[in-house]
Design a protein around this motif. Sequence first.
Motif, short mmCIF file in Angstrom:
data_model
loop_
_atom_site.label_atom_id
_atom_site.label_comp_id
_atom_site.label_asym_id
_atom_site.label_seq_id
_atom_site.Cartn_x
_atom_site.Cartn_y
_atom_site.Cartn_z
N GLU A 125 -10.58 -13.65 -11.14
CA GLU A 125 -10.72 -14.72 -12.47
C GLU A 125 -9.64 -15.77 -12.44
O GLU A 125 -9.49 -16.86 -12.70
CB GLU A 125 -10.80 -14.09 -13.75
N ALA A 126 -8.50 -15.13 -12.16
CA ALA A 126 -7.05 -16.06 -12.21
C ALA A 126 -7.29 -17.20 -10.99
O ALA A 126 -6.92 -18.09 -11.25
CB ALA A 126 -5.93 -15.37 -12.11
N CYS A 127 -7.54 -16.60 -9.89
CA CYS A 127 -7.84 -17.72 -8.75
C CYS A 127 -8.87 -18.63 -9.04
O CYS A 127 -8.67 -19.84 -8.81
CB CYS A 127 -8.38 -16.82 -7.63
N LEU A 128 -10.09 -18.12 -9.56
CA LEU A 128 -11.02 -19.29 -9.77
C LEU A 128 -10.79 -20.20 -10.86
O LEU A 128 -10.91 -21.56 -10.82
CB LEU A 128 -12.25 -18.47 -10.22
N ALA A 129 -9.83 -19.66 -11.75
CA ALA A 129 -9.15 -20.86 -12.92
C ALA A 129 -8.27 -21.84 -12.23
O ALA A 129 -8.41 -22.89 -12.91
CB ALA A 129 -8.60 -19.87 -13.88
N GLU A 130 -7.82 -21.40 -11.22
CA GLU A 130 -6.72 -22.25 -10.47
C GLU A 130 -7.38 -22.98 -9.49
O GLU A 130 -6.70 -23.64 -8.83
CB GLU A 130 -5.73 -21.35 -10.05
N GLY A 131 -8.69 -22.79 -9.14
CA GLY A 131 -9.38 -23.55 -8.29
C GLY A 131 -9.31 -23.15 -6.77
O GLY A 131 -9.72 -23.78 -5.90
N ASP A 132 -8.97 -21.98 -6.50
CA ASP A 132 -8.64 -21.27 -5.49
C ASP A 132 -10.04 -20.53 -5.17
O ASP A 132 -10.02 -19.01 -5.64
CB ASP A 132 -7.57 -20.11 -5.48
N CYS A 133 -11.19 -21.00 -4.83
CA CYS A 133 -12.32 -20.37 -4.78
C CYS A 133 -12.40 -19.44 -3.60
O CYS A 133 -13.30 -18.45 -3.71
CB CYS A 133 -13.61 -21.13 -4.77
N VAL A 134 -11.80 -19.62 -2.40
CA VAL A 134 -11.62 -18.77 -1.41
C VAL A 134 -11.02 -17.43 -1.91
O VAL A 134 -11.56 -16.21 -1.64
CB VAL A 134 -11.12 -19.46 -0.39
N ALA A 148 -16.31 -0.91 -6.85
CA ALA A 148 -17.15 -0.54 -7.92
C ALA A 148 -18.43 -1.74 -7.55
O ALA A 148 -18.50 -2.60 -8.25
CB ALA A 148 -16.58 -0.93 -8.99
N PRO A 149 -19.20 -1.26 -6.66
CA PRO A 149 -20.57 -2.01 -6.22
C PRO A 149 -21.43 -2.49 -7.39
O PRO A 149 -22.19 -3.28 -7.28
CB PRO A 149 -21.15 -1.16 -5.27
N ARG A 150 -21.44 -1.31 -8.46
CA ARG A 150 -22.64 -1.82 -9.53
C ARG A 150 -21.78 -2.48 -10.86
O ARG A 150 -22.18 -2.57 -11.90
CB ARG A 150 -23.13 -0.47 -9.99
N PHE A 151 -20.50 -3.18 -10.39
CA PHE A 151 -19.57 -4.00 -11.30
C PHE A 151 -20.51 -5.47 -11.68
O PHE A 151 -20.11 -6.33 -10.83
CB PHE A 151 -18.40 -4.04 -10.98
N ALA A 152 -21.36 -5.47 -12.49
CA ALA A 152 -22.47 -6.77 -12.68
C ALA A 152 -21.31 -8.10 -12.88
O ALA A 152 -21.64 -9.09 -12.22
CB ALA A 152 -23.26 -6.68 -13.74
N ALA A 153 -20.39 -8.01 -13.69
CA ALA A 153 -19.40 -9.02 -13.97
C ALA A 153 -18.64 -9.75 -12.68
O ALA A 153 -18.70 -10.58 -12.29
CB ALA A 153 -18.34 -8.67 -15.01
N ALA A 154 -18.28 -8.55 -11.70
CA ALA A 154 -17.93 -8.99 -10.70
C ALA A 154 -18.79 -9.75 -9.53
O ALA A 154 -18.26 -10.71 -8.82
CB ALA A 154 -17.02 -7.89 -9.80
N TRP A 155 -20.02 -9.51 -9.51
CA TRP A 155 -21.07 -10.26 -8.80
C TRP A 155 -21.17 -11.38 -9.41
O TRP A 155 -21.56 -12.45 -8.61
CB TRP A 155 -22.20 -9.61 -9.10
N VAL A 156 -21.22 -11.69 -10.74
CA VAL A 156 -21.26 -13.06 -11.30
C VAL A 156 -20.21 -13.83 -10.77
O VAL A 156 -20.22 -14.90 -10.52
CB VAL A 156 -21.17 -13.04 -12.63
N LEU A 157 -18.71 -13.44 -10.90
CA LEU A 157 -17.76 -14.10 -10.30
C LEU A 157 -17.63 -14.55 -9.03
O LEU A 157 -17.18 -15.58 -8.48
CB LEU A 157 -16.54 -13.09 -10.88
N LEU A 158 -18.20 -13.67 -8.22
CA LEU A 158 -18.52 -13.70 -6.75
C LEU A 158 -19.42 -14.87 -6.49
O LEU A 158 -19.23 -15.87 -5.73
CB LEU A 158 -18.96 -12.61 -5.96
N GLY A 159 -20.40 -14.98 -7.30
CA GLY A 159 -21.47 -16.14 -7.22
C GLY A 159 -20.76 -17.12 -7.66
O GLY A 159 -20.85 -18.21 -6.98
N ARG A 160 -19.70 -17.26 -8.72
CA ARG A 160 -19.25 -18.38 -9.10
C ARG A 160 -18.42 -19.23 -8.08
O ARG A 160 -18.11 -20.09 -7.95
CB ARG A 160 -18.51 -18.27 -10.59
N ALA A 161 -17.66 -18.13 -7.39
CA ALA A 161 -16.66 -18.53 -6.47
C ALA A 161 -17.30 -19.38 -5.11
O ALA A 161 -17.05 -20.18 -4.68
CB ALA A 161 -15.82 -17.25 -6.05
N ARG A 162 -18.37 -18.61 -4.92
CA ARG A 162 -19.30 -19.06 -3.76
C ARG A 162 -19.77 -20.40 -4.05
O ARG A 162 -19.93 -21.27 -3.31
CB ARG A 162 -20.20 -18.03 -3.22
N GLU A 163 -20.50 -20.67 -5.16
CA GLU A 163 -20.94 -21.80 -5.65
C GLU A 163 -19.80 -23.03 -5.72
O GLU A 163 -20.12 -23.98 -5.36
CB GLU A 163 -21.56 -21.47 -7.19
#
Length: 315
Positions: free
Chosen positions: A19-28, A41-56
């Motif tokens: 979350e901190a990386c994405l807030a700072e613009g570090d999507c990688v 934690a492969p069933r951590f839904a919020a982390a999948w959302v964050l991964l999607g946002r970073a990739r997008e």
Amino acid sequence: MSQTGSGDLLADRRFAYAEACLAEGDCVGAAEMAEQALERAPRFAAAWVLLGRAREARYAAGAAAGTAEPGLFQAALRAYETARDLDPEDTLGMLVHLARLGGDAALPVLSPAYLRALFDGYAGRFERHLVEGLGYCGPALLCAALDADGPRRYRDAIDLGCGTGLMGAALGPRVERLTGVDLAPAMLALARRKGIYARLVEAGIDGFLSEAPAASADLCVAADVFIYVGALEGVLAGIARVLRPGGRVAFTVQSHDGAGVVLGPDGRYAHADACIAKAVAQAGLADLALRPAAVRRERGHDVPGRTVIAVKPET
């Protein structure tokens, strides 16, 4: 496991770093940290959302530079779809992301679970952020529209999506008995402190309107609420049923110069004037008054909108 925590301390820490990386613009870096969280934690839904946002975000940056990677777009879509599958009530609002990216229905109905979670989490800073940060003036603009042909007094009024009570407070002496309706308990708790509502109801708008007595209100207001509703026909038909003959509905919308309804990158709907007029007419309402209105500002610019007033005919 909750939507905001995985139950694994290390996974949660990596999620926080992401979350901190994405807030700072570090999507990688955000994508790498999210992937590490999901390894534990492969069933951590919020982390999948964050991964999607970073990739997008990474895909968008590449597209802006002329070096777009189509695979990143599809990878973001897959991450959002995985989050949706893990969150069947759509608490995380994945239908919005999928619709925006063209991977699902064009006009999703935002789930009550998503809206409740969104506004319960927002309640504590809602008024300060909205009024001071975004210059929100929807209630004042709606009251001005209601008073355009002279001030009136309404015996029974309903504040749909009342939130913390900003609209109810603006109505003031125009209303004798005011009912507030919202699906977020934290919002209602703050509205209750204002002491302006005769009754507060925890419910979704459609459910409330379907159960309310017919011809029981003289005024229904919805300030900055229908930006979360794509098709307005159903909710306006419900309002028309609840209004007494001669009763009025007043609401705000975001607008755009194209046709129909569009879902913006902010996750809100914008309605064309012709779309609003059609929905109002189909609900059996008349005397439509549409006025340009910028109810708030974002990134220093006015958000195009409208105030809308319509009347239930006397006969």
